[in-house]
Structure formats: structure tokens, C-alpha cells
Design a protein around this motif. Structure first.
Motif, short mmCIF file in Angstrom:
data_model
loop_
_atom_site.label_atom_id
_atom_site.label_comp_id
_atom_site.label_asym_id
_atom_site.label_seq_id
_atom_site.Cartn_x
_atom_site.Cartn_y
_atom_site.Cartn_z
N ALA A 179 0.83 -1.21 0.00
CA ALA A 179 0.00 0.00 0.00
C ALA A 179 0.86 1.26 0.00
N GLU A 180 1.92 1.28 0.80
CA GLU A 180 2.72 2.52 0.89
C GLU A 180 3.43 2.81 -0.43
N VAL A 181 3.90 1.76 -1.11
CA VAL A 181 4.56 1.97 -2.39
C VAL A 181 3.56 2.45 -3.44
N LEU A 182 2.39 1.83 -3.51
CA LEU A 182 1.38 2.23 -4.50
C LEU A 182 0.83 3.62 -4.20
N PHE A 183 0.59 3.91 -2.94
CA PHE A 183 0.14 5.27 -2.59
C PHE A 183 1.18 6.30 -3.01
N ALA A 184 2.45 6.02 -2.73
CA ALA A 184 3.51 6.97 -3.08
C ALA A 184 3.63 7.15 -4.59
N GLU A 185 3.41 6.08 -5.34
CA GLU A 185 3.54 6.15 -6.80
C GLU A 185 2.33 6.78 -7.47
N ARG A 186 1.12 6.45 -6.99
CA ARG A 186 -0.10 6.81 -7.71
C ARG A 186 -0.98 7.83 -6.99
N LEU A 190 -8.26 -0.54 -3.43
CA LEU A 190 -7.94 -1.70 -2.60
C LEU A 190 -7.65 -2.92 -3.46
N ARG A 191 -8.30 -3.02 -4.61
CA ARG A 191 -8.04 -4.16 -5.49
C ARG A 191 -6.64 -4.08 -6.08
N ASN A 192 -6.16 -2.87 -6.37
CA ASN A 192 -4.77 -2.71 -6.81
C ASN A 192 -3.81 -3.27 -5.75
N ILE A 193 -4.11 -2.94 -4.50
CA ILE A 193 -3.25 -3.35 -3.39
C ILE A 193 -3.31 -4.86 -3.18
N THR A 194 -4.53 -5.40 -3.14
CA THR A 194 -4.65 -6.84 -2.89
C THR A 194 -4.04 -7.66 -4.01
N SER A 195 -4.16 -7.18 -5.24
CA SER A 195 -3.60 -7.92 -6.37
C SER A 195 -2.08 -7.98 -6.28
N LYS A 196 -1.45 -6.84 -6.01
CA LYS A 196 0.01 -6.80 -5.95
C LYS A 196 0.54 -7.49 -4.69
N ALA A 197 -0.21 -7.40 -3.59
CA ALA A 197 0.22 -8.01 -2.33
C ALA A 197 -0.10 -9.50 -2.28
N ARG A 198 -0.90 -9.98 -3.25
CA ARG A 198 -1.32 -11.38 -3.32
C ARG A 198 -2.07 -11.80 -2.06
N VAL A 199 -3.03 -10.96 -1.68
CA VAL A 199 -3.95 -11.29 -0.60
C VAL A 199 -5.36 -11.00 -1.10
N ASN A 200 -6.35 -11.49 -0.40
CA ASN A 200 -7.72 -11.21 -0.83
C ASN A 200 -8.27 -9.98 -0.12
N LEU A 201 -9.35 -9.46 -0.66
CA LEU A 201 -9.95 -8.23 -0.12
C LEU A 201 -10.42 -8.43 1.30
N ALA A 202 -10.86 -9.64 1.61
CA ALA A 202 -11.34 -9.92 2.96
C ALA A 202 -10.22 -9.72 3.99
N ALA A 203 -8.97 -10.00 3.59
CA ALA A 203 -7.85 -9.82 4.52
C ALA A 203 -7.65 -8.34 4.86
#
Length: 225
Positions: A14-21, A28-41
């Protein structure tokens, strides 16, 4: 994956994507996809995107606040009731700022996040920063006020924010500045080299004479008293 690993992976991504974009452009889907976790997490550990943004800032600001309070305690003990010089205050803040990203991710990410806190901050983030960390910034501002007694409060406010903007712009673009310095001037620049060059600039800006219109207004107010 252990719970702590899941939280760390979400925060790191999240911190890298927030800083970039930016905040709005990062879903949240951008974050979960790159972090390889599901939205429920994300929902389980943070509850909302707002809470995730606040948690990202807290990872930097918690250690920064603790270190900065300790550093200011030491300065006040050393000066024993005397005014702490402006350059000393700014040097202490710079040293503390540089120490925190070394424990976390990178200085560039930290600076970009700080820039976003000003340029894109929503009400919830401003409230979070003020409620959780406002005391250390209020303390620093009061020490700066004591070190610059001739500045009107409004002028000091603007100069502090001009200074902050200069620091954030410079350090968030560190890679590009290093490339330019090496290519055009054959200089190898470290972060501390850059801070040493930046320090006299911001000190001079804080100590600069008032603009004529403000100086005249200050004189008129003094006469009225």
C-alpha cells in the motif's frame, strides 16, 4: 502465511502504490492484487481504505514522533532554558527524518507520502495526524517561534510550510537529482551531502527579512500599541 506477515505485506504494498499513484488513484483491489492477498484480509485487518492509509502513515510517524520528542528533550536539557538556535532545531529535525526511513522502506517513499499528506490529504488523514502526532509538531513550532521572535506568526507559518515543501520536493526526487548531478557536474551525491547543502538554504529562508509590505504593517501595528 502468518497474520503479521499478511499485515506487513499489505502495508508494504500500500505505501509503495500510494507513493507512486496517490490515494484516490490506488484502489484496494490494486493493493490486494500486488500483495497477493484477498480483499477480505484487508477488511479484516484494517476495516477500510481510510484506516489503511492511516496505518501506512503511522508506520513512519510513530517512530519519528518518539525519536523527535527524545531529540527535543535532549536539546532542551543541553540549553537549560536558553533559546535553541534555529539551525540546531532544523538540523535535529533533518537527522530524525533521515533516521526513520532507514528502518522502514526508503526516504523517497517517506517524502512522497508526506507530500501526499499535504496535496491529497482528506479530512480523516489530517485529523488522524493532528490527533496522534500534533503534540510533537506543536512543540517544534513553539521552539521555532522562540528562535525567530521577530517573525509574525502568520509569516512563520508560511515559511515553515515553504521550507517543508522544499525539503519534500528535493528528497522525493532524490534519484533524479543524483542522476543530474552525476551527468552534468560529475558529482556523486549522498543523502547527507544533499542535506548539508539544503540546510543553509532553509535557514536563510527562515531568517530572511520581511517583505516590505509586511514590514510596514508590523511597524504600523507596533505604533498602534
Amino acid at each position: 502465511m502468518a497474520q503479521s506477515d499478511t499485515v506487513t505485506r499489505i502495508l508494504d504494498t500500500a505505501e509503495v502504490l500510494f507513493a507512486e499513484r496517490g490515494f484516490a488513484e490506488t484502489s484496494l483491489r490494486n493493493i490486494t492484487s500486488k500483495a497477493r492477498v484477498n480483499l477480505a484480509a484487508v477488511n479484516y485487518h484494517f476495516g477500510s481504505k481510510k484506516a489503511l492509509i492511516q496505518a501506512v502513515f503511522s508506520r513512519y510517524l510513530d517512530p519519528f514522533t518518539q525519536r523527535f520528542h527524545t531529540a527535543l528533550d535532549e536539546l532542551e536539557a543541553q540549553h537549560a532554558g536558553r533559546v535553541i538556535p534555529l539551525e540546531t532545531l532544523l538540523e535535529t529535525m533533518a537527522t530524525t527524518v533521515l533516521a526513520v526511513p532507514a528502518e522502514r522502506n526508503s526516504l523517497k517513499v517517506f517524502m512522497r507520502l508526506l507530500g501526499l499528506a499535504y496535496s491529497q490529504a482528506q479530512g480523516h488523514l489530517r485529523r488522524h495526524i493532528q490527533q496522534e502526532y500534533g503534540d510533537v509538531f506543536t512543540r517544534f513550532t513553539e521552539l521555532v517561534r522562540q528562535a525567530t521572535p521577530d517573525l509574525p506568526d502568520a509569516e512563520r507559518f508560511w515559511r515553515l510550510h515553504f521550507m517543508l515543501g522544499t525539503v519534500i520536493f528535493t528528497l522525493s526526487g532524490l534519484d533524479a537529482l543524483r542522476d543530474i548531478a552525476e551527468k552534468d557536474y560529475q558529482e556523486q551525491v549522498t543523502v547527507r551531502d544533499l542535506v548539508r547543502r539544503l540546510r543553509p538554504v532553509v535557514v536563510a529562508a527562515m531568517n530572511a527579512p520581511l517583505p516590505p509590505a509586511l514590514e510596514e504593517g508590523k511597524y504600523a501595528n507596533a505604533q498602534a500599541r
